[in-house]
Design an enzyme around this catalytic site. Structure first.
Site, PDB file in Angstrom:
ATOM      1  N   HIS A  19      15.553  -7.583 -13.389  1.00 54.38           N
ATOM      2  CA  HIS A  19      15.195  -6.346 -12.664  1.00 54.38           C
ATOM      3  C   HIS A  19      14.217  -5.375 -13.503  1.00 54.38           C
ATOM      4  O   HIS A  19      14.919  -4.401 -13.632  1.00 54.38           O
ATOM      5  CB  HIS A  19      16.297  -5.826 -11.616  1.00 54.38           C
ATOM      6  CG  HIS A  19      15.673  -5.121 -10.589  1.00 54.38           C
ATOM      7  ND1 HIS A  19      16.171  -5.128  -9.409  1.00 54.38           N
ATOM      8  CD2 HIS A  19      14.621  -4.004 -10.595  1.00 54.38           C
ATOM      9  CE1 HIS A  19      15.479  -4.037  -8.734  1.00 54.38           C
ATOM     10  NE2 HIS A  19      14.478  -3.568  -9.364  1.00 54.38           N
ATOM     11  N   ASN A  23       4.977  -1.748 -14.312  1.00 50.62           N
ATOM     12  CA  ASN A  23       4.131  -0.340 -14.501  1.00 50.62           C
ATOM     13  C   ASN A  23       5.429   0.556 -14.699  1.00 50.62           C
ATOM     14  O   ASN A  23       5.043   1.749 -14.886  1.00 50.62           O
ATOM     15  CB  ASN A  23       3.578  -0.231 -13.164  1.00 50.62           C
ATOM     16  CG  ASN A  23       2.183  -0.884 -13.493  1.00 50.62           C
ATOM     17  OD1 ASN A  23       1.340  -0.489 -14.006  1.00 50.62           O
ATOM     18  ND2 ASN A  23       2.002  -2.117 -12.766  1.00 50.62           N
ATOM     19  N   HIS A  71       0.198   3.907 -12.000  1.00 53.00           N
ATOM     20  CA  HIS A  71      -1.029   3.316 -11.457  1.00 53.00           C
ATOM     21  C   HIS A  71      -2.475   3.796 -11.740  1.00 53.00           C
ATOM     22  O   HIS A  71      -3.348   2.813 -11.815  1.00 53.00           O
ATOM     23  CB  HIS A  71      -0.792   2.950  -9.976  1.00 53.00           C
ATOM     24  CG  HIS A  71       0.485   2.044  -9.518  1.00 53.00           C
ATOM     25  ND1 HIS A  71       1.001   2.308  -8.472  1.00 53.00           N
ATOM     26  CD2 HIS A  71       1.071   1.237 -10.377  1.00 53.00           C
ATOM     27  CE1 HIS A  71       2.312   1.226  -8.651  1.00 53.00           C
ATOM     28  NE2 HIS A  71       2.098   0.520  -9.792  1.00 53.00           N
ATOM     29  N   SER A 103       5.859  -7.666 -10.850  1.00 50.89           N
ATOM     30  CA  SER A 103       4.779  -6.659 -10.713  1.00 50.89           C
ATOM     31  C   SER A 103       3.810  -7.090  -9.354  1.00 50.89           C
ATOM     32  O   SER A 103       3.743  -8.157  -9.185  1.00 50.89           O
ATOM     33  CB  SER A 103       3.918  -6.749 -11.729  1.00 50.89           C
ATOM     34  OG  SER A 103       2.993  -5.479 -12.074  1.00 50.89           O
ATOM     35  N   THR A 104       3.431  -6.052  -8.803  1.00 50.76           N
ATOM     36  CA  THR A 104       2.447  -6.339  -7.640  1.00 50.76           C
ATOM     37  C   THR A 104       1.124  -6.706  -8.184  1.00 50.76           C
ATOM     38  O   THR A 104       0.491  -5.633  -8.864  1.00 50.76           O
ATOM     39  CB  THR A 104       2.572  -4.953  -6.935  1.00 50.76           C
ATOM     40  OG1 THR A 104       3.858  -4.349  -6.907  1.00 50.76           O
ATOM     41  CG2 THR A 104       1.985  -5.138  -5.479  1.00 50.76           C
ATOM     42  N   PRO A 105       0.295  -7.597  -8.224  1.00 53.66           N
ATOM     43  CA  PRO A 105      -0.951  -8.132  -8.529  1.00 53.66           C
ATOM     44  C   PRO A 105      -1.912  -7.237  -7.601  1.00 53.66           C
ATOM     45  O   PRO A 105      -1.752  -7.220  -6.456  1.00 53.66           O
ATOM     46  CB  PRO A 105      -0.993  -9.698  -8.025  1.00 53.66           C
ATOM     47  CG  PRO A 105       0.265 -10.139  -7.968  1.00 53.66           C
ATOM     48  CD  PRO A 105       1.210  -9.128  -7.293  1.00 53.66           C
ATOM     49  N   ASP A 145       4.576  -5.798  -2.108  1.00 48.07           N
ATOM     50  CA  ASP A 145       4.820  -4.268  -1.926  1.00 48.07           C
ATOM     51  C   ASP A 145       4.841  -4.145  -0.343  1.00 48.07           C
ATOM     52  O   ASP A 145       3.891  -4.382   0.570  1.00 48.07           O
ATOM     53  CB  ASP A 145       3.561  -3.522  -2.223  1.00 48.07           C
ATOM     54  CG  ASP A 145       3.761  -2.032  -2.421  1.00 48.07           C
ATOM     55  OD1 ASP A 145       4.807  -1.532  -1.396  1.00 48.07           O
ATOM     56  OD2 ASP A 145       3.394  -1.233  -3.309  1.00 48.07           O
ATOM     57  N   GLU A 208      18.617  -0.371  -0.186  1.00 49.66           N
ATOM     58  CA  GLU A 208      18.667   0.575  -1.640  1.00 49.66           C
ATOM     59  C   GLU A 208      18.625   1.903  -0.926  1.00 49.66           C
ATOM     60  O   GLU A 208      19.217   3.044  -1.442  1.00 49.66           O
ATOM     61  CB  GLU A 208      16.976   0.712  -1.963  1.00 49.66           C
ATOM     62  CG  GLU A 208      16.750   1.132  -3.342  1.00 49.66           C
ATOM     63  CD  GLU A 208      15.110   0.887  -3.445  1.00 49.66           C
ATOM     64  OE1 GLU A 208      14.471   0.050  -2.835  1.00 49.66           O
ATOM     65  OE2 GLU A 208      14.806   1.394  -4.609  1.00 49.66           O
TER      66      GLU A 208
END
Ligand code: IMP
Ligand code: ZN
Length: 354
Positions: A19, A23, A71, A103-105, A145, A208
């Protein structure tokens, strides 16, 4: 056990990291280099602090505010390649032998980033590290996301599937993450089913925060590979008690990120972390960092915290790292190779607790 002896043991232990967000996993050196470069390209740019240092804590919103800052700095192909390359080397130096990086492309027209270019930068860095002899097997999980909606999520699954085919399995699953205060995870159940039908494994941030309704729906409708955090899974109100039962019965592994939870104030201290609840029930847990840069930790440090908080012996720590192999998203052959590696290293370890 002496602090020194424990840390030395945990550092030498071969480890698995499942996990880690790209970024948020930077080292300070890499981040500074990327900030300097950003200022060269845009002299008006001013950076704010992107890490939780020492014992600093703040609500979960502060983490997301830091992510926005990061970011702004890591917004082009150079940054994505550099982050991936450096992070792999840093985990390798921490004796992490298998790493899943998520990671979020992103699409950033000003810098020419598209989701394809983004993933290709990551894949190129993985290849370069492998060719450079780094002794860590790396896999990539493109992230959905939850702030970006279902349409983007389907595109991410298609992208992951395409690259799973062309990367010889380096891309092997999907992460679901993003601000848990935004949107409804249950909206994504059809996307998760679609990903599953394409053979992609699912690592989902769930519970979470105390979001029982969506957690319940996701667990009912999805084949979940692993759960990220799962902080509230064992503290369900009466109406949602079957959440805990479902996780236990299906033995869905939980990726625990203790320092991240403490620093974002979803858990009050190490000794009350939910790792203990699950571990006491022989339920699979994997010790992870979440974002070793933002939360200023290492996998070694997370093992040290677990040992200190719950009195885990050296043998227990070894077993925790070895058993983590069972829950990686890579194929059976990779699991066997890792298990052999653990076996061959084992005789060099001293398991006496002193
Ligand atoms: P990236 O996907 O490589 O850009 O990593 C940062 C992103 O990961 C954030 O923008 C979030 O979407 C996600 N993320 C990182 N940490 C967390 C967390 O603790 N909960 C939920 N999402 C997170
Ligand atoms: Zn996370």
């Amino acid at each position: 056990m002496s602090e020194e002896g424990l840390r030395t043991f945990c550092a030498a232990l071969p480890k698995i990291e499942l996990h880690a967000h790209l970024n948020t996993s930077f080292s300070k050196v890499t981040l500074q280099a990327l900030v300097d470069r950003k200022i060269q390209l845009d002299p008006t740019f001013t950076s704010q602090k992107m890490t939780f240092d020492g014992n600093e804590t703040a609500g979960i919103e502060e983490s997301f505010s830091k992510f926005r800052q990061i970011h702004m700095v890591c917004n082009d192909a150079h940054a994505i390649y550099t982050l991936t390359h450096d992070i792999i080397h840093e985990f390798a130096a921490d004796n992490v032998k298998y790493l899943e990086l998520r990671s979020t492309p992103k699409t950033i027209p000003e810098t020419g980033l598209t989701p394809e270019v983004y993933l290709e930068c990551m894949l190129r860095a993985v290849r370069d590290c492998e060719e450079g002899g780094v002794d860590t097997v790396v896999r990539i999980l493109p992230s959905i996301d939850r702030r970006n909606g279902v349409d983007v999520a389907y595109k991410t699954v298609d992208l992951a599937y395409k690259y799973a085919q062309s990367s010889n399995g380096v891309v092997c699953g999907i992460d679901f993450s993003g601000d848990p205060l935004v949107g409804d995870a249950a909206d994504y159940v059809p996307v998760f089913q679609y990903a599953h039908s394409k053979g992609l494994k699912l690592a989902l941030h769930l519970a979470e925060i105390a979001s029982f309704e969506e957690t319940h729906k996701v667990l009912q409708g999805t084949t979940v590979g692993r759960i990220g955090h799962g902080t509230f899974l064992h503290q369900c109100p009466e109406d949602y008690k079957d959440i805990t039962q479902c996780v236990l019965q299906q033995r869905i592994p939980i990726e625990t990120c203790m320092t991240s939870n403490l620093k974002s104030q979803t858990v009050s201290d190490y000794s009350s972390h939910h790792l203990e609840y699950w571990h006491n029930r022989q339920h699979p847990v994997i010790i992870c960092t979440d974002g070793k840069g933002v939360y200023q930790t290492t996998v070694t440090e997370e093992y040290v915290h677990a040992a200190r908080a719950f009195g885990l012996t050296r043998l227990k720590l070894w077993q925790l790292s070895l058993q983590s192999i069972d829950h990686i998203f890579a194929d059976e052959a990779t699991k066997q190779t890792l298990r052999r590696k653990w076996e061959s290293i084992k005789p060099s370890f001293d398991f006496k607790d002193r």
